[in-house]
Design an enzyme around this catalytic site. Structure first.
Site, PDB file in Angstrom:
ATOM      1  N   ASP A  31      -5.592   5.174  -5.686  1.00 18.36           N
ATOM      2  CA  ASP A  31      -6.288   5.968  -4.670  1.00 18.36           C
ATOM      3  C   ASP A  31      -6.747   7.324  -5.222  1.00 18.36           C
ATOM      4  O   ASP A  31      -6.555   7.630  -6.405  1.00 18.36           O
ATOM      5  CB  ASP A  31      -5.338   6.133  -3.464  1.00 18.36           C
TER       6      ASP A  31
ATOM      7  N   ASP B 279       0.843  -1.203   0.000  1.00 15.43           N
ATOM      8  CA  ASP B 279       0.000   0.000   0.000  1.00 15.43           C
ATOM      9  C   ASP B 279       0.876   1.249   0.000  1.00 15.43           C
ATOM     10  O   ASP B 279       2.024   1.233  -0.466  1.00 15.43           O
ATOM     11  CB  ASP B 279      -0.981  -0.074   1.195  1.00 15.43           C
ATOM     12  N   ASP B 280       0.378   2.330   0.545  1.00 11.89           N
ATOM     13  CA  ASP B 280       1.003   3.660   0.473  1.00 11.89           C
ATOM     14  C   ASP B 280       2.391   3.692   1.143  1.00 11.89           C
ATOM     15  O   ASP B 280       2.743   2.799   1.910  1.00 11.89           O
ATOM     16  CB  ASP B 280       0.055   4.643   1.197  1.00 11.89           C
TER      17      ASP B 280
ATOM     18  N   LYS C 277      -3.609  -0.827  -7.032  1.00 10.38           N
ATOM     19  CA  LYS C 277      -4.648  -0.149  -6.239  1.00 10.38           C
ATOM     20  C   LYS C 277      -4.429   1.348  -6.454  1.00 10.38           C
ATOM     21  O   LYS C 277      -3.325   1.855  -6.224  1.00 10.38           O
ATOM     22  CB  LYS C 277      -4.497  -0.522  -4.768  1.00 10.38           C
TER      23      LYS C 277
ATOM     24  N   ARG D  36     -13.770   0.618  -4.921  1.00  3.37           N
ATOM     25  CA  ARG D  36     -14.206   0.787  -3.534  1.00  3.37           C
ATOM     26  C   ARG D  36     -15.551   1.512  -3.505  1.00  3.37           C
ATOM     27  O   ARG D  36     -15.800   2.388  -4.335  1.00  3.37           O
ATOM     28  CB  ARG D  36     -13.150   1.574  -2.761  1.00  3.37           C
TER      29      ARG D  36
ATOM     30  N   ASP E 107     -12.868   4.312   4.350  1.00  5.23           N
ATOM     31  CA  ASP E 107     -12.068   3.191   4.848  1.00  5.23           C
ATOM     32  C   ASP E 107     -12.768   2.403   5.941  1.00  5.23           C
ATOM     33  O   ASP E 107     -13.361   2.955   6.868  1.00  5.23           O
ATOM     34  CB  ASP E 107     -10.738   3.706   5.417  1.00  5.23           C
TER      35      ASP E 107
END
Ligand code: GAL
Length: 507
Positions: free
Chosen positions: A154, A75-76, A152, A210, A214
């Site tokens: 964002d 992830d990030d 992914k 999504r 979150d």
């Protein structure tokens, strides 16, 4: 009657749509919801090569890869900016990833796993690192060059390119096109938190989107940071974060029909194993995500996984519902407010059902039924065949409601915590992450979807996928289950031979 004028108008619109490339994403990926692991829920920005590779080895050792958890997603917070002397390409943080990303990808591939990468359709990522807006082609090429299998993508710092479906979809489409142009199949996972209705356009450019802010490790806690709470929360302008699993399931209930092979509603990563929910709540969470056809992306620390959580994540009868070849989401048939039985006075009970691929060779397909008890107390819940099959005809008129069914409990064969503990011990006992999972000594008899897909296993009636028959329900009858507080019951209904129906009619 449709006039000639109308027909030619429709033809013109159709031609126009095709000419601007409105067709489903065609990368051949995520024909069933993707499965894997992502570090964000458990680790946030604390990422490293070591974390990814240790986790990957355990995913193999614990048999999770065999169950279908394929992608290891970073992830990030992994980069240190762009390299002006190399086409402005992103630079992996040399402290966190000393051997570079291609080496990580190689190691994951050697284990038979896929490598997932994270970036952002904005100037910066949500963690404040370099984003990909304006750099889509160079970044897609970098990812493909590293051997990335999944992106992914964002939504932070999007420079105002949001606010309607056209703006958001165009921004996300740019990266989709760049990924496709690399020629490498890269699963594309949109993460814009449900902003601008991605379920309306996501399937034309991506494999999942999504649908909410979150997820948080909570069953139903109301939190001001996640607005739009409750069973009627629809059309939520503010995605927020700290969303409970009940909150997200409510949001999913309005858009189930958008799920389809190759494009899925993403309810966010799993919280199973992160410690703040009860076992019953994690069972409910996993069941809900499975029937709604969400990607199943584990979000816990696999290195410290508790046996009970490994048992939940390993339930093949539940995963088989998620991976069912029919690719259609279950739908919520009813939800009742049960004010007063819950500490916060807003509890509910709900029932979902949905078609599965037929595996009996008969006319009527199997059906999945999920009962979720939002009460703080154990509750006896009832689901009538009339409600379960309401899609096929109202108030009990559906032919399926007039048949008899086997009721198979999909949690009945949950692996015991002892067995799960022995699987965990077999790996850590070696003290050596390369020793590998030995299917002949631990976990023998577990399902291996890399050898036989869920589709094939279901067609072959593999008993590992079908739960246990607990009872039968007669025509126009009711299924009853005693459900734990904040827990769930999950059943697969399988049509009984029509002979039994005839006998009943003759009585
Ligand atoms: C959020 C996203 C999370 C995680 C985080 C990283 O926007 O929804 O899943 O990726 O950013 O900063």
């Amino acid at each position: 009657m449709v006039s000639f004028k109308e027909v030619s108008f429709v033809a013109a619109v159709t031609a126009a749509l095709f000419s601007i490339g409105v067709n489903a994403v065609d990368n051949g990926l995520a024909i069933t919801p993707q499965m894997g692991w992502d570090n964000w829920n458990a680790f946030g920005c604390d990422v490293s090569e070591e974390l990814l590779l240790q986790t990957a080895q355990l995913i193999v050792d614990y048999g999770l890869k065999d169950l279908g958890y394929h992608y290891v997603i970073l992830d990030d917070c992994w980069s240190v900016g762009r390299n002006a002397s190399n086409n402005n390409s992103l630079i992996a943080d040399p402290e966190k990833f000393p051997r570079g990303m291609a080496a990580v990808a190689d190691n994951l591939h050697a284990l038979g796993l896929g490598f997932g990468m994270y970036s952002d359709a904005g100037k910066y990522t949500c963690g404040g690192y370099a984003g990909s807006l304006g750099y889509e082609t160079v970044d897609a090429n970098t990812f493909a060059g590293w051997g990335v299998d999944y992106l992914k993508y964002d939504n932070c710092f999007n420079e105002g390119y949001a606010g309607n479906q056209q703006l958001s979809s165009a921004r996300y489409r740019t990266m989709g096109n760049a990924l496709n142009a690399t020629g490498r199949p890269i699963l594309y996972s949109l993460c814009n938190w449900g902003e601008d209705y991605p379920w309306n356009w996501g399937s034309t450019i991506a494999n999942s989107w999504r649908i909410s802010g979150d997820v948080f490790d909570s069953f139903d806690m109301a939190d001001a940071r996640c607005p739009c709470d409750g069973p009627d929360a629809w059309n939520c302008g503010l995605p927020g974060f700290h969303c409970s699993v009940t909150n997200i399931m409510n949001k999913a209930s309005f858009i189930v029909s958008k799920a389809q092979p190759g494009g899925w509603n993403d309810l966010d990563m799993l919280e199973v194993g992160n410690g703040a929910m009860t076992d019953a709540e994690y069972v409910a969470h996993f069941s809900m995500w499975a029937v709604a056809k969400s990607p199943l992306i584990m979000g816990n620390d696999i290195r410290t996984i508790a046996p009970a959580d490994l048992a939940i994540l390993s339930n093949t009868a539940v995963i088989a519902v998620n991976q069912d070849p029919s690719g259609s989401s279950a739908a919520r048939r009813w939800i009742y407010n049960t004010n007063g039985t819950d500490a916060n006075g807003r509890a509910s009970i709900q029932m979902w059902s949905g078609n599965l691929a037929s595996t009996t060779g008969g006319t009527y397909s199997d059906m999945v039924v999920l009962l979720v008890n939002g009460n703080d107390a154990t509750t006896v819940m009832n689901a009538t065949l009339a409600n379960i099959f309401v899609d096929s005809g109202p108030v009990g008129t559906a032919p399926q409601a007039q048949m008899s069914w086997e009721v198979r409990d999909l949690w009945a064969n949950r692996m015991s915590s002892d067995e799960a503990a022995s699987i965990i011990a077999a790996s850590s006992a070696t003290g050596n992450a390369t020793a590998g999972y030995n299917a002949t000594t631990v976990g023998s008899g577990r399902y291996n979807s890399t050898a036989m897909s869920y589709k094939e296993g279901l067609a072959a009636n593999s008993t590992l996928l079908l739960g246990n028959v607990t009872t039968t329900v007669q025509a126009l009858g009711t299924i009853t289950a005693t459900v734990d507080p904040h827990g769930a019951a999950l059943f697969r209904l399988r049509a009984l031979p029509t002979g039994s129906l005839r006998k009943r009619d003759e009585l």
